[in-house]
Design an enzyme around this catalytic site. Sequence first.
Site, PDB file in Angstrom:
ATOM      1  CG  LEU A 118      40.917  45.066  37.735  1.00 47.73           C
ATOM      2  CD1 LEU A 118      40.760  44.857  39.238  1.00 47.73           C
ATOM      3  CD2 LEU A 118      41.385  43.772  37.066  1.00 47.73           C
ATOM      4  CB  SER A 119      43.048  48.713  38.205  1.00 48.35           C
ATOM      5  OG  SER A 119      44.187  49.510  38.417  1.00 48.35           O
ATOM      6  CD1 TRP A 120      43.978  53.861  33.322  1.00 44.32           C
ATOM      7  CD2 TRP A 120      42.472  52.744  32.095  1.00 44.32           C
ATOM      8  NE1 TRP A 120      43.723  54.598  32.180  1.00 44.32           N
ATOM      9  CE2 TRP A 120      42.806  53.933  31.408  1.00 44.32           C
ATOM     10  CE3 TRP A 120      41.542  51.870  31.516  1.00 44.32           C
ATOM     11  CZ2 TRP A 120      42.259  54.268  30.176  1.00 44.32           C
ATOM     12  CZ3 TRP A 120      40.982  52.210  30.283  1.00 44.32           C
ATOM     13  CH2 TRP A 120      41.349  53.400  29.630  1.00 44.32           C
ATOM     14  N   GLY A 147      38.193  50.668  36.365  1.00 48.46           N
ATOM     15  CA  GLY A 147      37.224  51.166  37.325  1.00 48.46           C
ATOM     16  C   GLY A 147      36.979  52.653  37.170  1.00 48.46           C
ATOM     17  CB  THR A 206      38.981  51.422  40.789  1.00 49.96           C
ATOM     18  OG1 THR A 206      39.183  52.468  39.839  1.00 49.96           O
ATOM     19  CG2 THR A 206      37.595  51.546  41.400  1.00 49.96           C
TER      20      THR A 206
END
Length: 210
Positions: free
Chosen positions: A93-95, A97, A119
Site C-alpha cells: 500500500l502506497s510507500w 507498494g 502506489t
Amino acid sequence: MTTRKLTIEDLQLNVSIRGQGSPLLLLNGLGGLIRTFDPLREELMDYRTITLDVPGVGKSQMPHWPMRLPRHADLIAEMLKQLGIDQVDVFGLSWGGALAQEFALRYPSRVRRLILAATSAGPAMLVKPADILDFFGRSKSARLRKQEGSRNSIQTLLRLGMVNGMLTVNPRTYYHQLTALVGWTSLLRLFRLRQPTLILTGDRDTLVRL
C-alpha cells in the site's frame, strides 16, 4: 495474533503473524503501524497474514542512517527466511507498494502474486516531502488554529492517522522513509515483473493520481 521480535542485520524488527493458510505479506504505507491492517486482517482469516513495523516505525528499531529501498527489500527477504516462509503473495500500500515492487524485482521466486494499491512506479512522489516537513514544522497551537480545508489533504490524513493510532508520531520516521524513495524508480524494470499483479487505485485519491 502473534507478535515477535526478530533480529535482522543488527536491527530488531517487530513482526506480526495472524491466521492460517496461504501466506500473505502486507506492506504498509508511510508511517503505518502494524495495527493499521487489523480491519483488513479480520476479513482474511483464511490467509496467514504477515506484516511488520518497518525499521524506525512503531516497535521496530530505528537505524542509525536512512536505508535505501533495496535494503528494506533485503530485510524483508531475511525476515521471511527466519520465519520459514519460502514464497508469499504480497500486498503493498502506497510507500509499501514501492517496497513490494522492489522486493518482487529483487526476489522474483519468493513472490507468487502481487497486489499494488494506491502506489507508484516512482517518478511521481507518493507524498510531497514539503507537506510532511510543513506538518511537523508547525507548532501544535498553529496546527490547531489552521483551517482544515480539504479533508483529503496530507495534513488531515496525518493528523487523523496519528490520533487513531494508525500512524507513528515520530517525525524522524517520515524523514527516513521519504529518503528511501529519493531517486528510486521501478519504471524501467516493470517488464521484469512476471507475477500476476492486481493494481488498485481510486479516482478520488488526492495523493496518488489515477
